[in-house]
Design a protein around this motif. Sequence first.
Motif, PDB file in Angstrom:
ATOM      1  N   THR A  45      40.234  32.435  18.830  1.00  0.00           N
ATOM      2  CA  THR A  45      40.117  32.815  20.242  1.00  0.00           C
ATOM      3  C   THR A  45      38.686  32.917  20.762  1.00  0.00           C
ATOM      4  OG1 THR A  45      40.051  35.131  19.625  1.00  0.00           O
ATOM      5  CG2 THR A  45      42.226  34.174  20.031  1.00  0.00           C
ATOM      6  N   CYS A  46      38.589  32.939  22.099  1.00  0.00           N
ATOM      7  CA  CYS A  46      37.302  33.059  22.798  1.00  0.00           C
ATOM      8  C   CYS A  46      37.482  34.026  23.960  1.00  0.00           C
ATOM      9  CB  CYS A  46      36.908  31.687  23.332  1.00  0.00           C
ATOM     10  SG  CYS A  46      35.515  31.689  24.455  1.00  0.00           S
ATOM     11  N   VAL A  47      36.454  34.826  24.239  1.00  0.00           N
ATOM     12  CA  VAL A  47      36.508  35.705  25.414  1.00  0.00           C
ATOM     13  C   VAL A  47      35.206  35.616  26.213  1.00  0.00           C
ATOM     14  CG1 VAL A  47      38.177  37.363  24.503  1.00  0.00           C
ATOM     15  CG2 VAL A  47      35.748  37.687  24.006  1.00  0.00           C
ATOM     16  N   GLN A  50      36.397  35.447  31.489  1.00  0.00           N
ATOM     17  CA  GLN A  50      37.721  36.023  31.719  1.00  0.00           C
ATOM     18  C   GLN A  50      38.812  34.963  31.586  1.00  0.00           C
ATOM     19  OE1 GLN A  50      38.352  39.393  32.214  1.00  0.00           O
ATOM     20  NE2 GLN A  50      40.468  38.724  31.882  1.00  0.00           N
ATOM     21  N   GLU A  53      39.817  34.515  28.051  1.00  0.00           N
ATOM     22  CA  GLU A  53      40.581  35.678  27.587  1.00  0.00           C
ATOM     23  C   GLU A  53      42.016  35.628  28.126  1.00  0.00           C
ATOM     24  OE1 GLU A  53      38.493  39.345  27.990  1.00  0.00           O
ATOM     25  OE2 GLU A  53      40.256  40.549  27.484  1.00  0.00           O
ATOM     26  N   PHE A  81      38.125  37.463  20.463  1.00  0.00           N
ATOM     27  CA  PHE A  81      39.097  38.388  21.070  1.00  0.00           C
ATOM     28  C   PHE A  81      39.181  39.665  20.240  1.00  0.00           C
ATOM     29  CE2 PHE A  81      43.416  39.889  22.139  1.00  0.00           C
ATOM     30  CZ  PHE A  81      43.447  39.698  23.512  1.00  0.00           C
ATOM     31  N   ARG A 334      31.961  40.737  31.768  1.00  0.00           N
ATOM     32  CA  ARG A 334      32.554  40.913  30.441  1.00  0.00           C
ATOM     33  C   ARG A 334      32.426  42.375  30.009  1.00  0.00           C
ATOM     34  NH1 ARG A 334      35.894  38.222  28.589  1.00  0.00           N
ATOM     35  NH2 ARG A 334      36.547  39.047  30.561  1.00  0.00           N
TER      36      ARG A 334
END
Length: 435
Positions: A45-47, A50, A53, A81, A334
């Motif tokens: 995953t990546c955040v 937004q 996310e 994440f 963020r």
Amino acid sequence: MRYYLWTIGCQMNFADSRKAAEELEQLGYQEANRPQDADLILLNTCVVRQSAEDKVVGRLTSLQGLKRHKPEIKLALMGCFVDEIPELQHRYPWVDAFVKPSDVSAIVELARQRGIQDPIPEFPTSQDLPPVSVGVPISSGCDHLCTYCIVRLRRGPEVSRPVDKIVSEVQGLARRGVKEITLLGQNVDSYGHDLAGIDRQTTNGRWSPDLADLLEAVHQVEGLARIRFLTSHPSDMTQRLIETVARLPKVCEHMEVPVQSGNDTVLRRMGRGYTAALYRDLVARIRAAIPDVGLATDVIVGFPGETEAQYRATYRLLEDVRFDMVHVAAYSPRPDTPAERLADDIPPEEKERRRKAVDQLQERIVGEINTRLLDQDIEVLVEGRHKGKWRGRTRTNKLVFFDVDGQDRTGQLVLVRITRTGPWSMQGQVQEAAG
Ligand code: SAM
């Protein structure tokens, strides 16, 4: 046993996923095309924004039903994440394991618990031939404190891998037929500063190796055709690095140097540590040493308080520098970053207007840059087939397609005469094998 892999985000995530897939296949797992066919599902995953996310949360939510019907499927979540694990366990109780970014060994451990089939010693099956081009992480984390960025909070401070570990990984990849490697890190230009006293094979007059030393070491690996590295930071790129790139034939004329803004006030508020003039000077020095370099950058529009004039300064910088690629993002606040405390005062439609304008500008510029390549013979490393054509990249990282000609061109360096150009790719005809 089967695994299903879903990855979003930076090249580091894709490199981690490749490693996880390789290790799972060593355990006898095979890849499944759909999550419902898998015994183990891995979401990497990546955040960073937004929107990324939101995609992860969407994916997690859609898997909740599957887990209800098939609780025996193990679901693991890796990447940025993953923050406060107890809180995540409470929010997403159907996830079996939360794994910190790049912790591939934890995934392998989970897979072992799920049961092992016959271990397969080397690269698993002929259908899983190694890719032509592979990303190799050289460091994790980041020591910069950009006020908008969540990466340091999730990945921690920068930790470099020792030169000999990286070189032996690259040797292994080259032995399996990999032709191109990309050395990866959040900031590769500061590579090695934390390795003082650990690795003394340096030529830079210091006690720790730097990226130039690493490029020299990797350059000696037999069988490799090309070396790239990303991402750079303007404050950490040394003249020695630029000259090393210019000198070493396998190192491609391609750099990714994020500018983020063309206005000094915004750059200061972003905590970037350089001015627009210093950035322009850096580009001039890169181009003086490497005249045909392919330059890419990242830009954020709509940072808190960014005025129209400040945004125009970014636009002007992009017009002046004429990059080969611009990754433009609308600012998104963020959690726990310093910029989150600033008022996010640029309305979404205005951010989108600025983002689109940069995209359109860039489409025009790169279209013009590529037109100049028409009728030239350019070296292309062929990565594979795509929609009935061979697909490869130039040393400057431009996509080229050419007709299938009865030969397996995968992994070959070929000379291609460019017959059509567009902003995002080019078409051509093979002249000959380039080497
Ligand atoms: N080495 C890079 C640098 O010098 O900035 C870091 C790569 S960063 C993880 C990837 C890109 O995501 C950044 O360059 C930036 O343009 C974008 N980004 C990071 N945080 C963001 C935010 N809060 N909103 C919008 N874009 C963001």
